[in-house]
Scaffold this motif. Structure first.
Motif, PDB file in Angstrom:
ATOM      1  N   GLU B 213       0.824  -1.218   0.000  1.00 24.29           N
ATOM      2  CA  GLU B 213       0.000   0.000   0.000  1.00 24.29           C
ATOM      3  C   GLU B 213       0.852   1.259   0.000  1.00 24.29           C
ATOM      4  OE1 GLU B 213      -2.535  -0.352   3.366  1.00 24.29           O
ATOM      5  OE2 GLU B 213      -3.662  -2.036   2.506  1.00 24.29           O
ATOM      6  N   LYS B 214       2.067   1.135   0.484  1.00 24.84           N
ATOM      7  CA  LYS B 214       2.937   2.318   0.558  1.00 24.84           C
ATOM      8  C   LYS B 214       3.239   2.881  -0.826  1.00 24.84           C
ATOM      9  CE  LYS B 214       5.048   1.604   5.037  1.00 24.84           C
ATOM     10  NZ  LYS B 214       4.848   0.173   5.388  1.00 24.84           N
ATOM     11  N   SER B 217       0.596   5.594  -1.565  1.00 24.79           N
ATOM     12  CA  SER B 217       0.824   6.906  -0.947  1.00 24.79           C
ATOM     13  C   SER B 217       2.076   7.571  -1.503  1.00 24.79           C
ATOM     14  CB  SER B 217       0.893   6.787   0.584  1.00 24.79           C
ATOM     15  OG  SER B 217       1.709   5.708   0.957  1.00 24.79           O
ATOM     16  N   ASN B 220       0.996   9.103  -4.661  1.00 27.58           N
ATOM     17  CA  ASN B 220       0.198  10.302  -4.369  1.00 27.58           C
ATOM     18  C   ASN B 220       1.092  11.504  -4.098  1.00 27.58           C
ATOM     19  OD1 ASN B 220      -2.177   8.908  -4.579  1.00 27.58           O
ATOM     20  ND2 ASN B 220      -2.404   8.543  -2.381  1.00 27.58           N
ATOM     21  N   ARG B 221       2.186  11.257  -3.406  1.00 26.55           N
ATOM     22  CA  ARG B 221       3.073  12.355  -3.032  1.00 26.55           C
ATOM     23  C   ARG B 221       4.112  12.684  -4.103  1.00 26.55           C
ATOM     24  NH1 ARG B 221       3.076   9.574   2.009  1.00 26.55           N
ATOM     25  NH2 ARG B 221       1.731  10.674   3.482  1.00 26.55           N
TER      26      ARG B 221
END
Lengths: 79, 269
Positions: B213-214, B217, B220-221
């Motif tokens: 899942e990392k 994110s 996203n960043r």
């Protein structure tokens, strides 16, 4: 698959189905990918035959016997 | 002379660009001078993954068309020393690239960088052909799913047919990266295992990236997940980068997080 499932052979995960389906499909696809020039060659052959006689149809089939690939060309002549 | 490494997959959405962003970042962290190039003309993406989307002025087509110098188009990543990026063009016709211009550009880059990572577009059309034409080696990304493996197989079959190296009688070195593997699913027999994929594709493995899942994110960043020292996918990418650079690195144990409770549950399920 869990150990119990393995022991009693009742549990069949979907991964083995995926593997079998892929093997069969890819075997077929690889055979047809092995001669990427086939269509072009067929056109050329028809052109050559046309120079000498009437051609009705050209059928090209491929075969593999151990390490040797075969291309069989059948020419049907028109009247 | 730098090495040209093309990252390709056939199927879209298996994580090609994520792989490019992470391997490039990891190589730069190892002290190499690396450039990542987005060859997906018209569908630019690598810029977002690297977090460099706001710094684009010129793109790869501008360079090839001579609208700007190479140095004007190349963006250096301020967060990762040694990492450079050349974006795809967003608006122009994807058929604008041609082999001579690509050859000129890539040969120029070879003189400047240690590694040139080419992010190939999905599909097997001209964009793909251009991205493998000058490749010294190829990394084929797949997920353990039937459609991805099938497309990977197709791509592997055409890499050599489209490559200059193969035309000169050499072979393009090819490796498989298996992305988004879920060890629990494999364990249960509901996902193709590493060995299944390798057996089907008959290519050597260069790395397995566990589903993480990392990555979401991180995307996203706009910070590649390798920058996160704790993430398992980041660790996997770091190891792949080292292997590409010629180091021998042990493969990760993907099941190490399994608890005793889970083991017992598996036994009696």
């Amino acid at each position: 698959m869990s150990l119990m499932g393995k022991l009693f052979g009742k549990e069949q995960g979907s991964a083995s189905v995926a593997r079998d389906r892929l093997m069969v499909t890819l075997a077929k696809e690889r055979a047809s990918n092995a001669f990427p020039y086939m269509e072009e060659m067929k056109r050329d052959i028809i052109e050559v035959i046309k120079k000498y006689t009437k051609v009705k149809d050209v059928t090209i089939t491929t075969d593999k016997n151990q390490d040797i690939d075969f291309i069989e060309i059948d020419v049907a002549l028109g009247k | 002379m730098g090495e040209i490494i093309t990252i390709t997959s056939g199927k879209g959405g298996v994580g090609k660009s994520t792989t490019v962003a992470n391997i490039a970042t990891a190589m730069a962290q190892e002290g190499k001078k690396v450039i990542a190039i987005d060859f997906d003309i018209g569908l630019r993406n690598l810029d977002m993954l690297l977090g460099l989307e706001n710094r684009i002025v010129y793109d790869v087509v501008d360079v090839m068309e001579g609208n700007c110098n190479l140095s004007q188009a190349v963006i250096n990543d301020k967060n990762t020393k040694g990492l450079f990026f050349l974006p795809a063009s967003q608006t122009k016709d994807k058929n604008i690239l041609n082999v001579e211009k690509i050859e000129k550009l890539l040969n120029e880059l070879k003189g400047i960088y240690d590694y040139i990572l080419v992010d190939s577009p999905a599909g097997i059309e001209s964009g793909f052909e251009h991205s493998v034409y000058l490749a010294d080696r190829a990394l084929v990304v797949t997920t353990p799913e039937v459609s991805a493996v099938r497309d990977a197989d197709r791509v592997i079959g055409i890499i050599d047919a489209k490559s200059l190296k193969a035309k000169n009688g050499e072979e393009v070195e090819k490796h498989v990266i298996i992305n988004r593997l879920k060890p629990e699913l494999v364990e249960r027999g509901d996902m193709l295992a590493i060995d299944d994929v390798l057996q089907i594709l008959s290519l050597p493995l260069i790395g397995v990236v566990p589903d993480d899942e990392k990555v979401v994110s991180a995307t996203n960043r706009g910070e590649p997940v390798v920058l996160n020292k704790e993430s398992r996918s980041g660790e996997a990418y770091r190891r792949i980068a080292k292997r590409v650079m010629g180091e021998e690195v042990e493969f990760m144990d993907l099941n190490e997080k399994k608890s005793l409770g889970k083991l017992l549950k598996g036994l009696f399920r």
